[in-house]
Design an enzyme around this catalytic site. Structure first.
Site, PDB file in Angstrom:
ATOM      1  N   CYS A  21       0.837  -1.198   0.000  1.00 15.83           N
ATOM      2  CA  CYS A  21       0.000   0.000   0.000  1.00 15.83           C
ATOM      3  C   CYS A  21       0.874   1.252   0.000  1.00 15.83           C
ATOM      4  CB  CYS A  21      -0.949  -0.027   1.199  1.00 15.83           C
ATOM      5  SG  CYS A  21      -2.277   1.194   1.133  1.00 15.83           S
ATOM      6  N   ASP A  70      -9.653  -3.224  -6.186  1.00 13.33           N
ATOM      7  CA  ASP A  70      -8.574  -2.369  -5.729  1.00 13.33           C
ATOM      8  C   ASP A  70      -8.719  -0.990  -6.354  1.00 13.33           C
ATOM      9  OD1 ASP A  70      -6.227  -1.193  -4.899  1.00 13.33           O
ATOM     10  OD2 ASP A  70      -4.998  -2.947  -5.280  1.00 13.33           O
ATOM     11  N   HIS A 109      -8.018  -4.603  -1.860  1.00 14.75           N
ATOM     12  CA  HIS A 109      -6.841  -3.838  -1.479  1.00 14.75           C
ATOM     13  C   HIS A 109      -6.499  -4.088  -0.007  1.00 14.75           C
ATOM     14  CE1 HIS A 109      -3.999  -0.481  -1.762  1.00 14.75           C
ATOM     15  NE2 HIS A 109      -4.376  -0.180  -0.543  1.00 14.75           N
TER      16      HIS A 109
END
Length: 268
Positions: free
Chosen positions: A154, A204, A236
């Protein structure tokens, strides 16, 4: 250069082709997930003046190789990251999590739904975080480390920035956020020599299916090595904060780790 549609966070906008739908570079999944169970076995050490979590393999291992683990916005306090670092160490790689998150988002804020991520990002720009990483990399090089692999999750998109400058030898990124698409992908191909693995997923917002397909196209002729793994039924954050009670997420989390470890064994 392809058109930039819009930016909800100017410094971290996501650029898209005209035929791709505009999307934010962040989503609620950046601040949500599940805390995993386990007891970390690494230690806290100072490297280049920076506090780091260090996971060291048992027995003999290559002292000239290190994995730099770039965690998400929860930083070193999140047990999940430390457990993953320990797993990389079990695969024979000394693994280091630099404390480059100056103000980790409290784990208690996970899923609270009201954390001000925009303000947090304003306090964690490249001018703050990158020098910390550079200090750690320089210290490792001074200690004789000749091969550095980086894996990011991330916010750990800084793997790309290190690769742009060829400060690392191998790159892995899982569900990246804050990338400028296609600008950063094109820059990577033009500037970096680091083989790249991307662990992507079905849902995502920061790195959607369209961006994934574009990455495959742009990296299609990347001579140093490229691969993208795709995990159906995952969202995600799955590779580090996924809900392991969901069989598909558990398979995705474990599959992305195995793919990452294999990539490092192949290229580092």
């Amino acid at each position: 250069m392809l058109d930039a549609h819009f930016s909800t966070i100017p410094t971290f906008s996501l650029y898209l082709q005209p035929n791709l739908s505009a999307t934010m570079s962040l989503c609620s999944k950046c601040v949500s997930g599940v805390t995993h169970e386990g007891t970390p076995t690494g230690t806290l050490e100072t490297i280049g003046g920076i506090q780091c979590y260090v996971a060291t393999p048992e027995g003999d291992y290559p002292k000239d190789k290190v994995i730099l683990f770039l965690c998400d916005i929860f930083g070193i306090p999140l047990v999940n990251s430390k457990l993953l670092a320990d797993d990389f160490a079990k695969n024979g790689f000394k693994t280091i999590i630099p404390d480059y998150i100056v103000e980790p988002v409290p784990v208690a804020e996970m899923d609270a739904g009201n954390y001000d991520v925009v303000s947090w990002l304003g306090r964690h720009g490249p001018e703050v975080t990158r020098p910390i990483l550079d200090n750690v990399v320089a210290a490792l090089r001074a200690e004789g480390v000749s091969s550095i692999g980086a894996t990011g999750y991330c916010f750990g998109r800084y793997v790309f920035d290190l690769a742009f400058d060829n400060a690392i030898e191998v790159a892995v990124i899982s569900h990246p956020s804050l990338l400028k698409i296609p600008v950063d992908l094109e820059k990577y191909v033009a500037a970096s020599k680091a083989p790249l693995l991307i662990n992507s997923c079905e849902i995502d917002i920061p790195f959607p299916i369209e961006a994934q397909a574009l990455a495959d196209k742009i990296f299609g002729s990347f001579e140093y090595g490229y691969k993208r793994e795709y995990f159906e039924g995952c969202e995600h954050g799955f590779a580090v904060r996924g809900d392991l009670s969901d069989p598909k997420v558990k398979a995705g989390k474990e599959g992305s780790f195995k793919a990452s470890a294999k990539w490092f064994k192949q290229h580092l």
